[in-house]
Design an enzyme around this catalytic site. Structure first.
Site, PDB file in Angstrom:
ATOM      1  CE  LYS A  81      -3.878   1.977   2.657  1.00  0.00           C
ATOM      2  NZ  LYS A  81      -4.776   1.746   3.822  1.00  0.00           N
ATOM      3  CB  SER A 156      -7.986   3.689   2.970  1.00  0.00           C
ATOM      4  OG  SER A 156      -7.147   3.063   3.940  1.00  0.00           O
ATOM      5  CB  SER A 180      -8.269   0.846   5.919  1.00  0.00           C
ATOM      6  OG  SER A 180      -8.965   2.061   6.022  1.00  0.00           O
TER       7      SER A 180
END
Lengths: 485, 94
Positions: A81, A156, A180
């Protein structure tokens, strides 16, 4: 070669690599080819590290050739990420503020992956500074759902979830502050593990809300989550909040194939939440499957559930407003060209560098931290957080784990929640509880009717009980796969 | 609920310069969010300690030893504007 190695799990590739049926370079090339093919539609990645990945793959092949058998991730493509630092590579956080920022060091998790010979394939898209539930607020544009491009991938960590779902990464790292990792995993039909707060070092993870932030795993199987967690878990002198817990051993995963007699709690207060039909179907089917496996389902009460979402968003945004105060245009990050004095440099740099959702959260966090509102909002939320942790302590005297849906809806349409922050926040109502109490939790794909969007089942365990959490999730997953075959 | 003056003050504290339409939008959003979150005031928290971090009950201290940080050559590559190994900014005083 005919074998579609990018479709294999890390555990399967481990065997193939060691039997010399395949090389890491072949796997990596296939994944890179698939990235080229799928990215225009999915947009899971912000940065693809093709040349570096191939060099790492050749290095991994040399280690494998020498008989290196030390790591389950040796030669396996991993996506990271884009709020986790990989030295010499941009770490943008999906924000204009850090669009040009090159990470000056490796995060501890990245260093760990390198030592284990994993192939860092690229940096995945996310909501700006991980603040969102749809991966729509990234300055680089939205990630799209793997099964329906008109819908969101969740957030996210939507880029990591989508990459794993479309097989452009074998496994991926995400970060979970209020859900997330688990929410996009549920939306995209993959597994998402959020460990106990502190079990994985956060050194090199860009801070959003420091009392919640936790690096987690996105994988296609529970076994791969276990392997990734085994490699990453451990105390780190560079992260004072990391926990000194016994090392996790993924070989324990299959020790308990049966769930017979295991008491698992269903939260009474969640029964008031309206679920969309496919989520209700998956949850009901999940409960039936658990019962068929011998699980003893018991109703438990977590009395402060109705206050959890507000509590989470008050504390998380207060912490975010403090953490993001560092972005002032002076030492790094976006600097406005319109400034004519120091104060206008701060204001213009932040105004130009942050997107709307980040600004909204900074304003909310700043508001609740003001002296005149501190006691009514921030301090009270921290007190309710204590009560939520106590609720869990009491519940765990009756049951070993808690089961719930992951989200009230499947993946929603792009743009549907973007202008309604409260509606977007509702997506996290089942996931914030484990975050508030610092507990480990996992999202596992549930049963869904044919042709429907994925929906997940969440298991929450006691602190440091990842072994039991993963065993239960594995047994649930296997029971589901057995019935499907 | 939040006056215009109070909201304007809030944006200054947050070091944000909003356009009039952003001011109106964020002001409305903040009021809606705070109205929804006001339910936390319903909870009796008498005698409950605030939780700062889960599972952390003691201070964690490093040994008092000098540690080498990132070299300046690395930091200068990230800096928007440098002058003689200092971060250059516009003047503080007009």
């Amino acid at each position: 070669m005919a074998l579609e190695c990018s479709d294999k799990s890390a555990a399967e590739l481990y065997g193939l690599l060691r039997k010399k049926c395949i090389t890491s370079e072949e796997i990596t090339r296939e994944v890179l080819t698939r990235i080229e093919r799928t990215e225009p539609a999915i947009h899971a990645y912000i940065t693809v590290l093709a040349e570096r990945a191939l060099a790492q793959a050749r290095q991994a092949d040399r280690r494998l050739h020498q008989g290196d058998d030390t790591s389950p991730l040796l030669g396996i493509p991993v996506a990271i990420k884009d709020n986790i630092c990989v030295k010499g590579v941009p770490v943008t956080c999906g924000s204009k503020m850090l669009q040009e920022f090159i990470a000056p060091y490796d995060a501890t998790v990245v260093q760990c992956l390198r030592e284990h010979g994993a192939i860092i394939i690229g940096k995945t898209n996310l909501d700006e500074f991980a603040m969102g539930s749809s991966t729509e607020t990234s300055v680089f544009g939205a990630t799209r759902h793997p099964h329906d491009p008109a819908r969101v991938a969740g957030g996210s960590s939507g880029g990591s979830a989508a990459a794993v779902a479309v097989h452009t990464a074998t496994v991926a790292l995400g970060s979970d502050t209020g859900g997330s990792v688990r929410q996009p995993a549920a939306f995209c039909g993959v597994v998402g593990l959020k460990p106990t707060y502190g079990r994985i070092s956060r050194f090199g993870l860009v801070a959003f809300a420091s009392s919640f932030d936790q690096i987690g795993c996105l994988t296609r199987t529970v076994e791969d989550s276990a392997l990734l967690f085994q490699v990453l878990a451990g105390a780190d002198p560079k992260d004072s909040t990391s926990r000194k817990a016994p090392p996790y051993d993924a070989s324990t995963l299959k020790n308990h194939k049966t769930l017979n007699g295991l008491p698992i709690g269903i939260v009474k207060e969640f029964q008031d939440v309206t679920l969309e039909p496919v989520v209700q179907y998956a949850f009901d089917a999940g409960l039936r499957r658990l019962e068929a496996c011998g699980v003893e389902l018991r109703e438990i009460s977590l009395p402060h559930v109705p206050y959890a979402l507000a509590t989470y968003y008050i504390i998380a945004n207060a912490e975010a407003s403090a953490n993001l105060a560092r972005y002032d245009g002076v030492r790094y990050g976006h600097r406005s060209k319109r400034a004519n004095d120091l104060h206008s440099l701060y204001r213009h740099s932040r105004t130009e560098g942050f997107g709307p959702e980040v600004k909204r959260r900074i304003l909310l966090g700043t508001y609740v931290l003001q002296q005149e509102h501190y006691a009514a909002y921030y301090q009270r939320a921290q007190q309710i957080r204590t009560q939520i942790a106590r609720d869990f302590e009491q519940a765990f005297q009756q049951v070993e784990l808690v089961v719930s849906p992951v989200t009230p809806t499947p993946a929603f349409r792009r743009g549907e929640h973007l202008t309604d922050p409260l509606r977007m926040y509702q997506s996290d109502q089942f996931t914030v509880l484990a975050s508030l109490a610092g507990l480990p939790a996992i999202s596992v794909p549930g049963d869904i009717p044919a042709g429907q969007l994925p929906a997940g089942i969440q298991f929450i365990a006691k602190p440091d009980a990842e072994e039991q959490l993963l065993q239960t999730a594995y047994a649930f997953e296997q029971a589901r796969l057995d019935s499907a075959s | 609920m939040i006056s215009h003056a109070e909201f304007t003050h809030l944006t200054k504290r947050a070091q944000l310069e909003l356009t009039p339409s952003e001011m109106a939008q964020f002001h409305t959003d903040l009021e809606r969010i705070l109205t929804a979150f006001a339910r936390v005031t319903e909870v009796d928290t008498t005698g409950i300690s605030p939780m700062v971090q889960p599972g952390v009950t003691t201070n964690v201290l490093r040994t008092d030893q000098v540690q080498i940080g990132l070299p300046f050559t690395v930091l200068e590559e990230l800096a928007p504007d440098l002058a003689q190994e200092h971060f250059r900014v516009p003047s503080l005083f007009r």
